[in-house]
Design a protein around this motif. Structure first.
Motif, short mmCIF file in Angstrom:
data_model
loop_
_atom_site.label_atom_id
_atom_site.label_comp_id
_atom_site.label_asym_id
_atom_site.label_seq_id
_atom_site.Cartn_x
_atom_site.Cartn_y
_atom_site.Cartn_z
N GLU A 19 4.55 -44.52 15.76
CA GLU A 19 4.50 -43.06 15.78
C GLU A 19 3.27 -42.49 15.09
N GLY A 20 2.43 -43.35 14.51
CA GLY A 20 1.25 -42.86 13.81
C GLY A 20 1.65 -41.96 12.66
N THR A 21 0.93 -40.86 12.50
CA THR A 21 1.19 -39.96 11.37
C THR A 21 2.41 -39.08 11.57
N THR A 22 3.06 -39.17 12.77
CA THR A 22 4.24 -38.32 12.98
C THR A 22 5.53 -39.02 12.57
N SER A 23 5.43 -40.17 11.91
CA SER A 23 6.64 -40.86 11.46
C SER A 23 7.31 -40.02 10.36
N PRO A 24 8.66 -40.10 10.24
CA PRO A 24 9.39 -39.24 9.30
C PRO A 24 8.88 -39.38 7.86
N ASP A 25 8.73 -38.26 7.19
CA ASP A 25 8.34 -38.21 5.77
C ASP A 25 7.02 -38.94 5.48
N ASN A 26 6.13 -39.06 6.45
CA ASN A 26 4.85 -39.73 6.22
C ASN A 26 4.11 -39.04 5.05
N PRO A 27 3.78 -39.82 4.00
CA PRO A 27 3.19 -39.21 2.79
C PRO A 27 1.82 -38.56 3.04
N VAL A 28 1.18 -38.87 4.19
CA VAL A 28 -0.13 -38.27 4.46
C VAL A 28 -0.02 -36.75 4.52
N TRP A 29 1.18 -36.23 4.84
CA TRP A 29 1.32 -34.76 4.97
C TRP A 29 1.43 -34.05 3.64
N VAL A 30 1.83 -34.80 2.60
CA VAL A 30 1.79 -34.21 1.26
C VAL A 30 0.32 -34.07 0.85
N ARG A 31 -0.45 -35.12 1.14
CA ARG A 31 -1.88 -35.11 0.89
C ARG A 31 -2.54 -33.95 1.66
N PHE A 32 -2.14 -33.83 2.93
CA PHE A 32 -2.65 -32.75 3.77
C PHE A 32 -2.37 -31.39 3.13
N ALA A 33 -1.11 -31.20 2.71
CA ALA A 33 -0.70 -29.91 2.17
C ALA A 33 -1.58 -29.50 0.99
N ARG A 34 -1.86 -30.48 0.11
CA ARG A 34 -2.65 -30.14 -1.08
C ARG A 34 -4.14 -29.98 -0.74
N ALA A 35 -4.64 -30.86 0.12
CA ALA A 35 -6.09 -30.88 0.39
C ALA A 35 -6.54 -29.73 1.28
N MET A 36 -5.71 -29.34 2.23
CA MET A 36 -6.16 -28.38 3.24
C MET A 36 -5.78 -26.94 2.91
N GLN A 37 -5.11 -26.75 1.79
CA GLN A 37 -4.65 -25.44 1.39
C GLN A 37 -5.75 -24.38 1.36
N PRO A 38 -6.92 -24.67 0.74
CA PRO A 38 -7.95 -23.62 0.68
C PRO A 38 -8.44 -23.20 2.06
N ILE A 39 -8.53 -24.15 2.98
CA ILE A 39 -8.98 -23.81 4.32
C ILE A 39 -7.90 -23.01 5.04
N ALA A 40 -6.65 -23.46 4.87
CA ALA A 40 -5.54 -22.77 5.51
C ALA A 40 -5.42 -21.33 5.00
N PHE A 41 -5.76 -21.12 3.74
CA PHE A 41 -5.69 -19.78 3.16
C PHE A 41 -6.53 -18.80 3.99
N GLY A 42 -7.75 -19.20 4.31
CA GLY A 42 -8.64 -18.36 5.11
C GLY A 42 -8.13 -18.17 6.53
N MET A 43 -7.62 -19.26 7.11
CA MET A 43 -7.09 -19.19 8.47
C MET A 43 -5.87 -18.27 8.52
N ALA A 44 -5.02 -18.36 7.49
CA ALA A 44 -3.78 -17.57 7.45
C ALA A 44 -4.11 -16.08 7.34
N LYS A 45 -5.13 -15.79 6.55
CA LYS A 45 -5.57 -14.40 6.38
C LYS A 45 -6.03 -13.86 7.74
N MET A 46 -6.80 -14.68 8.43
CA MET A 46 -7.28 -14.30 9.77
C MET A 46 -6.09 -14.04 10.70
N LEU A 47 -5.06 -14.89 10.60
CA LEU A 47 -3.91 -14.75 11.50
C LEU A 47 -3.17 -13.43 11.25
N THR A 48 -3.05 -13.04 9.98
CA THR A 48 -2.34 -11.78 9.69
C THR A 48 -3.13 -10.57 10.18
#
Lengths: 342, 342
Positions: B134-163
């Motif tokens: 399943e690659g990275t889509t396997s249940p509870d794959n820890p890479v997504w915790v890493r993603f959540a912390r690492a990509m937060q600043p970029i997502a912040f800008g994207m989220a602002k754009m979305l609103t």
């Protein structure tokens, strides 16, 4: 490694950062295409993802995704669902042609080199390679056998260029010393051009086997002699008209290079020349990109190597007793030639 | 990953091949600079290799070689032996600023992603990831915790754009479902803007802890509810005005996506909207470069994911019962927004 953002928008953007931090994906996509021999398959007439998948026992979906990436990055063109080779890809990535350079991945992406780049920060802290004390310059390092086989086609072109720049008297009995001879291409190019030339090739014993094969292939084995060992230790003898120093000096620090130049000086005849083929950045180390960034490869793979400027080489050769050095721009651009006269 | 040769000479050259096959060196040089925090050091006034080396307990020689590479590749400028930040680097690579994006390397260059790209040929043969079924889509794959912390600043800008693109009635009690909420940035951006909005965030339990932290940080924890588990399995309930589907659908095949869309359709109020944020290539998959090459990341990290075109998304949403979909070009360029109406 020289990538500048092609589009500069009005305000700052993180685009160049993201493109560059993901640059390894391009390396891997291209390696994948070489592994699958996609370019040859297209040259053979397989133009769609479906035809390519069939010819390479791969999935159509995977082939479509890979070829779209190759098109976006300038290795293919795409129109109406059909892929075509660019002129560069047709010349250099079709495995059936002698101009094929895809084999270079065996050296450029060898585990040794990939590993050396894994912790650039550690190498910057230390000021040299962290893979072991001497990096790739350790005695008989097997990476150089890999180098000899993988880089031969590229060296062939470079060697041909060198024989056009550097001339010998065809009527005279002459002798050339080929330092770090590797595949032998440089010395062999001169040997083929000058039937009265004898070549002495220095490299590790395991590497010289590749050079020996090539000397036999091109029919000059009787005028090509292997001198195995470290170029810093073996005895060269005397009577040389040329010493070819191709892609060698960048592995060492200036004082080691100077010591080496002092060793070759007495081996040369009066009027003899040392021919250095190197990545030579301009004095401000801002151009050309390949020469500037090559220094990083030396930082991470050697203890004290570097990409030296012409002024730095000139100073080393002068200190070793050479009367003068001159820099020649080569038509191929990436590397440059320095001729140093005894 | 979109690099085209900037200089095209008259005849074919292998230059673009060599530059691209060595592209991983740029990734590693940049990662080294982030690790050493070179950009912040320059912003703090350390402009020479010597000053930078002292400020970062590194060798001067290593720092000079690294900074020369960063200058040649467009991350620094260099004049008279002094390095300066470019406008992009000053904004996005100075660790002291909230706009810093360097932390993204923790996800983008995570062992999971680097490993997935190691054998592109194998993924092309198979038609999907070879790292596991399943690659990275396997249940509870820890890479997504890493993603959540690492990509937060970029997502912040994207989220602002979305609103700014997607509006709700501020006077009405509304409810949003945040699919694959991760750091929570998207749902939280709406929650901050609309005090009457309640957000239900779906993701793996380990990942939602990061979202929970952020909900507390921005003071909307009382209107933010975690719904842990697979988005395909958990029960969403009903009464939603918005379903945010950000960077989620690219992990799956069209029929899985359609099934998922069928699941969210009844959860939406009449007039409710599904908001998809995605890498959406044009119909011929030739532009924009990031969206086209993103498909390769999906090929090597998932079983059946892809970068879908708008026509493909439109078809999936229509088949799932949505009345119509529209594509919105975002100001940030890289990702696009699809609004699908119940």
């Amino acid at each position: 490694m020289s990538l500048k953002s092609s589009t500069q928008s009005s305000g700052p953007t993180p685009e160049h950062f993201f493109q560059s931090i993901n640059a390894f994906q391009l390396t891997q996509a291209l390696r994948g295409a070489i592994d699958l021999d996609v370019f040859t398959a297209i040259a053979e007439g397989n133009k769609t993802a479906k035809a390519l998948a069939e010819s390479r026992q791969a999935s159509e979906r995977g082939m479509r995704i890979l070829c779209d990436c190759l098109a976006v990055t300038g290795f293919l063109t795409k129109a109406g669902g059909k892929y075509e080779l660019t002129p560069d890809s047709a010349m250099f990535l079709d495995r059936r042609l002698p101009s094929y350079v895809g084999g270079a991945v065996e050296f450029l992406l060898s585990p040794t080199l990939m590993q050396a780049f894994e912790d650039v920060a550690a190498a910057v802290r230390k000021g040299g390679t962290v893979i072991n004390n001497e990096g790739t310059t350790s005695p008989d390092n097997p990476v150089w056998v890999r180098f000899a086989r993988a880089m031969q086609p590229i060296a062939f072109g470079m060697a041909k260029m060198l024989t056009e720049l550097i001339k010998l008297d065809p009527g005279k009995k002459t002798k050339a010393l080929d330092i770090a001879a590797s595949h032998g291409m440089f010395g062999l190019a001169f040997a083929r051009q000058y039937p009265n030339l004898e070549v002495v090739a220095v490299d590790w014993a395991n590497v010289l086997e590749v050079g020996r094969e090539n000397a036999e292939k091109v029919g000059v084995a009787d005028r090509w002699r292997a001198l195995p060992g470290s170029a810093f230790d073996v005895s060269f003898g005397v009577g040389y008209d040329l010493v070819l120093i191709t892609n060698f000096l960048h592995h060492f620090d200036p004082s080691t290079n100077e010591k080496f130049m002092r060793k070759i000086h007495p081996a040369l005849n009066e009027g003899g020349r040392a021919i250095t083929l190197e990545f030579v950045p301009d004095e401000d180390r801002a151009e050309p990109p390949h020469a500037v960034t090559f220094a990083l490869t030396m930082l991470v793979t050697t203890a004290r190597g570097d990409a030296y400027t012409f002024a730095e080489y000139e100073k080393m050769f002068a200190a070793a007793g050479f009367s003068r050095s001159e820099l020649i721009q080569t038509p191929m651009g990436i590397e440059r030639v320095i001729v140093s006269y005894k």
